[in-house]
Design a protein around this motif. Structure first.
Motif, PDB file in Angstrom:
ATOM      1  N   PHE A   1      85.155   9.397  25.848  1.00  9.41           N
ATOM      2  CA  PHE A   1      86.063   8.461  25.663  1.00  9.41           C
ATOM      3  C   PHE A   1      87.340   8.924  26.659  1.00  9.41           C
ATOM      4  O   PHE A   1      87.664  10.107  26.297  1.00  9.41           O
ATOM      5  CB  PHE A   1      86.569   8.366  24.211  1.00  9.41           C
ATOM      6  N   SER A   2      87.744   7.862  27.484  1.00 13.94           N
ATOM      7  CA  SER A   2      88.957   8.331  28.317  1.00 13.94           C
ATOM      8  C   SER A   2      89.936   7.445  27.977  1.00 13.94           C
ATOM      9  O   SER A   2      89.725   6.088  27.825  1.00 13.94           O
ATOM     10  CB  SER A   2      88.445   8.112  29.828  1.00 13.94           C
ATOM     11  N   GLY A   3      91.249   7.988  27.971  1.00 17.32           N
ATOM     12  CA  GLY A   3      92.318   6.838  27.640  1.00 17.32           C
ATOM     13  C   GLY A   3      93.375   7.717  27.260  1.00 17.32           C
ATOM     14  O   GLY A   3      93.586   8.861  26.805  1.00 17.32           O
ATOM     15  N   SER A   4      94.682   7.179  26.982  1.00 16.39           N
ATOM     16  CA  SER A   4      95.829   7.662  26.723  1.00 16.39           C
ATOM     17  C   SER A   4      96.185   7.982  25.364  1.00 16.39           C
ATOM     18  O   SER A   4      95.183   7.418  24.663  1.00 16.39           O
ATOM     19  CB  SER A   4      97.094   6.831  27.159  1.00 16.39           C
ATOM     20  N   PRO A   5      97.068   8.566  24.645  1.00 19.41           N
ATOM     21  CA  PRO A   5      97.000   8.647  23.197  1.00 19.41           C
ATOM     22  C   PRO A   5      97.124   7.571  22.359  1.00 19.41           C
ATOM     23  O   PRO A   5      97.667   6.678  22.898  1.00 19.41           O
ATOM     24  CB  PRO A   5      98.181   9.828  23.125  1.00 19.41           C
ATOM     25  N   GLY A   6      96.880   7.579  21.399  1.00 22.52           N
ATOM     26  CA  GLY A   6      97.062   6.539  20.519  1.00 22.52           C
ATOM     27  C   GLY A   6      96.232   5.035  20.832  1.00 22.52           C
ATOM     28  O   GLY A   6      96.724   4.006  20.364  1.00 22.52           O
ATOM     29  N   THR A   7      94.885   5.179  21.550  1.00 21.98           N
ATOM     30  CA  THR A   7      94.246   4.193  21.807  1.00 21.98           C
ATOM     31  C   THR A   7      93.319   3.859  20.760  1.00 21.98           C
ATOM     32  O   THR A   7      92.439   2.940  21.387  1.00 21.98           O
ATOM     33  CB  THR A   7      93.935   4.147  23.310  1.00 21.98           C
ATOM     34  N   GLY A   8      93.119   4.586  19.981  1.00 16.82           N
ATOM     35  CA  GLY A   8      92.176   4.194  19.035  1.00 16.82           C
ATOM     36  C   GLY A   8      90.666   5.138  19.119  1.00 16.82           C
ATOM     37  O   GLY A   8      89.703   4.863  18.623  1.00 16.82           O
ATOM     38  N   LYS A   9      90.665   6.194  19.835  1.00 17.76           N
ATOM     39  CA  LYS A   9      89.765   6.899  20.304  1.00 17.76           C
ATOM     40  C   LYS A   9      89.090   7.604  19.076  1.00 17.76           C
ATOM     41  O   LYS A   9      87.828   7.683  18.786  1.00 17.76           O
ATOM     42  CB  LYS A   9      89.846   8.023  21.411  1.00 17.76           C
TER      43      LYS A   9
ATOM     44  N   ARG B   1     106.004   2.042  30.738  1.00 16.54           N
ATOM     45  CA  ARG B   1     105.121   3.311  30.329  1.00 16.54           C
ATOM     46  C   ARG B   1     104.838   4.262  31.284  1.00 16.54           C
ATOM     47  O   ARG B   1     104.562   3.708  32.394  1.00 16.54           O
ATOM     48  CB  ARG B   1     103.849   2.676  29.779  1.00 16.54           C
ATOM     49  N   ARG B   2     104.463   5.391  30.827  1.00 13.27           N
ATOM     50  CA  ARG B   2     103.798   6.522  31.862  1.00 13.27           C
ATOM     51  C   ARG B   2     102.678   6.840  31.351  1.00 13.27           C
ATOM     52  O   ARG B   2     102.000   6.241  30.474  1.00 13.27           O
ATOM     53  CB  ARG B   2     105.129   7.546  31.814  1.00 13.27           C
ATOM     54  N   ASP B   3     102.292   8.013  31.918  1.00 12.61           N
ATOM     55  CA  ASP B   3     100.700   8.435  31.643  1.00 12.61           C
ATOM     56  C   ASP B   3     100.625   8.816  30.423  1.00 12.61           C
ATOM     57  O   ASP B   3      99.325   8.728  29.546  1.00 12.61           O
ATOM     58  CB  ASP B   3     100.287   9.612  32.656  1.00 12.61           C
ATOM     59  N   ASN B   4     101.761   9.468  29.712  1.00 14.00           N
ATOM     60  CA  ASN B   4     101.582   9.725  28.248  1.00 14.00           C
ATOM     61  C   ASN B   4     102.074   8.882  27.101  1.00 14.00           C
ATOM     62  O   ASN B   4     102.381   9.055  26.136  1.00 14.00           O
ATOM     63  CB  ASN B   4     102.572  11.134  27.916  1.00 14.00           C
ATOM     64  N   PHE B   5     102.057   7.470  27.521  1.00 15.29           N
ATOM     65  CA  PHE B   5     102.400   6.418  26.771  1.00 15.29           C
ATOM     66  C   PHE B   5     101.519   6.456  25.341  1.00 15.29           C
ATOM     67  O   PHE B   5     100.311   6.625  25.281  1.00 15.29           O
ATOM     68  CB  PHE B   5     102.307   5.028  27.082  1.00 15.29           C
ATOM     69  N   ALA B   6     102.169   6.544  24.132  1.00  9.56           N
ATOM     70  CA  ALA B   6     101.649   6.760  22.772  1.00  9.56           C
ATOM     71  C   ALA B   6     100.979   5.680  22.335  1.00  9.56           C
ATOM     72  O   ALA B   6     100.255   5.653  21.228  1.00  9.56           O
ATOM     73  CB  ALA B   6     102.705   7.503  21.841  1.00  9.56           C
ATOM     74  N   ASN B   7     100.940   4.310  22.862  1.00 10.08           N
ATOM     75  CA  ASN B   7     100.441   3.304  22.463  1.00 10.08           C
ATOM     76  C   ASN B   7     100.478   2.932  21.021  1.00 10.08           C
ATOM     77  O   ASN B   7     101.535   2.639  20.490  1.00 10.08           O
ATOM     78  CB  ASN B   7      98.851   3.172  22.830  1.00 10.08           C
ATOM     79  N   GLY B   8      99.195   3.235  20.120  1.00  5.21           N
ATOM     80  CA  GLY B   8      99.247   2.828  18.664  1.00  5.21           C
ATOM     81  C   GLY B   8     100.099   3.979  17.939  1.00  5.21           C
ATOM     82  O   GLY B   8     100.647   3.395  16.900  1.00  5.21           O
ATOM     83  N   ARG B   9     100.228   5.112  18.292  1.00  2.00           N
ATOM     84  CA  ARG B   9     101.040   5.857  17.544  1.00  2.00           C
ATOM     85  C   ARG B   9     102.562   5.697  17.629  1.00  2.00           C
ATOM     86  O   ARG B   9     103.176   5.781  16.725  1.00  2.00           O
ATOM     87  CB  ARG B   9     100.627   7.250  18.191  1.00  2.00           C
TER      88      ARG B   9
END
Length: 582
Positions: free
Chosen positions: A343-351, A513-521
């Motif tokens: 699973f690849s993706g930024s934090p908070g994307t539901g992984k 947003r940057r690479d460490n964008f926290a999305n859902g968090r």
């Protein structure tokens, strides 16, 4: 201390689980009798010293009431109490007895009011004529690193004011709770202290019999040894809670009785007999919640916000697994499926959420035995000397057999040099992934760029991972959808103006947003902070402020937090050349 009218008592107890008891139903239409008070005191298990202290307090309160009546006094200084004892030791029950004593002497007019973590914001609305019970659980002690810091601080500030005019009963079962009590401004004015001693085996057995009898059960003699074994097992754990733990043991035994009563069936109104086997953990009982958790997990995945490509790939995986299962049932050739994933993706994307649901879905299809999720990081897998890492990694894999092993930030195992033990962990994982592929799914998770470097660190790693899923950042619209879902799930609403403010804020945050964008968090954090703003308004205006409607000012307050303000100031990282001034 300013004297006040002795009309109510604030009862505070510090224990490890939120109170679930309901307010006493005693009312002025049915006054508390002396017989009722005596019966409650006698019903205390063990604790002879506590019974004597309660009777002494009863005598003293009687003297206060007599003096008050003889001289027609209406103003009396508040009386404060302190109850000390172990967790689950009956402090709430002692508090209820004190409340009844106060009602008996008409020093409190209304029934006991229970305050919990969830309703503590209603403290200003509680009648001054009611004794109040407040469990000082750890979450009620202010700590600046917690989301509820402001709410708990306001709560205690209001409580300090109440203590000037109402009696307070504090109950403590931890060192931290004792230190917190000592710092209260009215702590030096506590006149009465009740000590609840640790319970002996005989006391806990007596309470078990009493608790079982409430539900028309009895412990037969052969069952006592098994009860003691279960009790000693509970006592060995850090969350042991005395009488509450006894109740849980009896509750499990009664449930086991319902599943398999045994040979000695009761007749008429005879109590049902709890036998030794009823205190032995039944695997059939524990299978029920697992099945409930796994109900329609694929539908739960498909109901998640966004993740269109992830959902499509997982539906294909489940369809393939179902095909191979049906072919095998029909006697046709069926190749085994490797379900290991990346699973690849930024934090908070539901992984993590998706990983948990994947395990449950694979269990339903019969590819995994249990479907549980075991999360692991570098420190769980990597040892400190040669040979230690292989054993640590093997132990974690053993825990995950039958389910999903989810390794977050997996690239931390790749330190970039040959002496790092992370490579040994990866080599061990590769072997276990092959040996146990029929009953184990390993999911590696992390940022996209670092994930590629990680998969290249061992030639056998990439070939054993069949499914590579990319979790994109949520769009502004999807972030809004997540916020609205949180509101729906917890019973909150957004005003139209607040929704417009929030939509604009989320679009700005997404655009910068940057690479460490926290999305859902990040959305969860914004939601909790909006509730904090709402809670402050309710605290300041308890009569007219809505308990569930988030207003524009609550959303506007979000931009005042330093982390959000920093995100709004950030420049979106682009690709190409930057102009350089001369």
């Amino acid at each position: 201390m300013t004297p006040g009218i002795l009309r109510g008592v604030l009862i505070i107890s510090n224990h490890k689980t939120p109170a679930v008891e309901q307010p006493s139903h005693v009312s002025l239409d049915k006054p508390v009798t002396w017989e009722e008070v005596q019966r409650d005191i006698r019903s205390l298990v063990g604790a002879q010293l506590v019974k004597e202290q309660l009777l002494e307090i009863t005598r003293i309160l009687g003297n206060i009431k007599e003096h008050q009546a003889r001289h027609h006094l209406t103003n009396m200084p508040p009386i404060h109490f302190l109850i000390k004892g172990p967790a689950g030791g009956g402090k709430r029950y002692v508090a209820r007895i004190l409340s009844k004593i106060l009602q008996y002497y008409q020093l409190a007019e209304k029934p006991l009011h229970m305050v919990t973590v969830s309703n503590m914001e209603s403290l200003p609305e509680v009648s001054a004529q009611s004794p109040i019970y407040v469990p000082v659980v750890d979450r009620l002690i202010p700590k600046d690193s917690r989301r509820n810091y402001l709410v708990t601080t306001l709560f205690w500030a209001h409580l300090e004011r109440i203590a000037d005019r109402q009696s307070v009963i504090l109950g403590v079962d931890s060192e931290r709770g004792s230190e917190f009590v000592e710092a209260l401004t009215f702590a030096p004015e506590i006149q009465f202290k009740i000590e609840i001693p640790d319970y002996r085996w005989e006391d806990l057995l007596a309470y078990a019999r009493k608790y079982a009898a409430q539900y028309k059960f009895k412990l037969v003699k052969p069952a006592v040894a098994e009860f003691r074994r279960a009790l000693e097992e509970a006592q060995s754990k850090p969350d042991f809670a005395n009488l509450r733990s006894v109740e849980k043991i009896i509750d499990r035994a009664m449930m086991n009785y319902y599943i398999k009563p045994g040979q000695d069936a009761p007749h008429g109104k005879q109590y049902a007999a709890l036998q030794g086997q009823h205190f032995i953990v039944s695997p059939h009982v524990h299978a029920v919640p697992v099945a409930q958790k796994a109900q329609n997990p694929l539908a739960q995945i498909n109901s998640l916000v966004g993740l269109k490509e992830v959902k499509a790939r997982l539906n294909q995986l489940m369809a393939l697994a179902n095909l191979q299962k049906r072919r095998s049932e029909q006697g046709l050739s069926a190749e085994p499926i490797s379900t290991h994933m990346a699973f690849s993706g930024s934090p908070g994307t539901g992984k993590t959420t998706v990983a948990r649901l994947v395990g449950q879905a694979l269990k339903e299809l019969g590819l995994l035995e249990k479907g549980h999720l075991v999360e692991a990081a570098r420190e769980d897998l990597v040892g400190q000397y040669v040979g230690h890492t292989a054993q640590k990694t093997a132990d974690v894999v053993e825990q995950a057999l039958g389910g999903v092993l989810f390794i977050d930030e997996c690239y931390s195992l790749n330190a970039g040099h040959g002496m790092d033990y992370g490579r040994e962990a990866v080599a061990t994982l590769i072997k276990k992934m092959e040996d146990a592929r029929d009953n184990l799914t390993v999911i590696f998770s992390g940022y996209s760029q670092e994930m590629e470097a990680f998969l290249d660190m061992n030639p056998g790693l990439r070939s054993r991972i069949q499914f590579h899923l990319t979790f994109p950042d949520y769009t502004g619209e999807e972030l809004m959808e997540i916020f609205l879902k949180l509101c729906h799930d917890e019973g909150y609403e957004l005003s139209r103006e607040a929704a417009l403010e929030l939509e604009a804020l989320l679009q700005q945050l997404y655009g910068k947003r940057r690479d460490n964008f926290a999305n859902g968090r990040l959305v969860r954090s914004l939601f909790e902070r909006a509730k904090l703003s709402l809670a402050t308004r309710v605290w300041q205006d308890p009569k007219t402020a809505s308990l569930s409607l988030i207003l524009p000012q609550d959303v506007q307050a979000l931009a005042t937090y330093s982390d959000v303000a920093g995100l709004l100031r950030a420049q979106r990282r682009g690709i190409g050349f930057h102009a350089v001034s001369a």
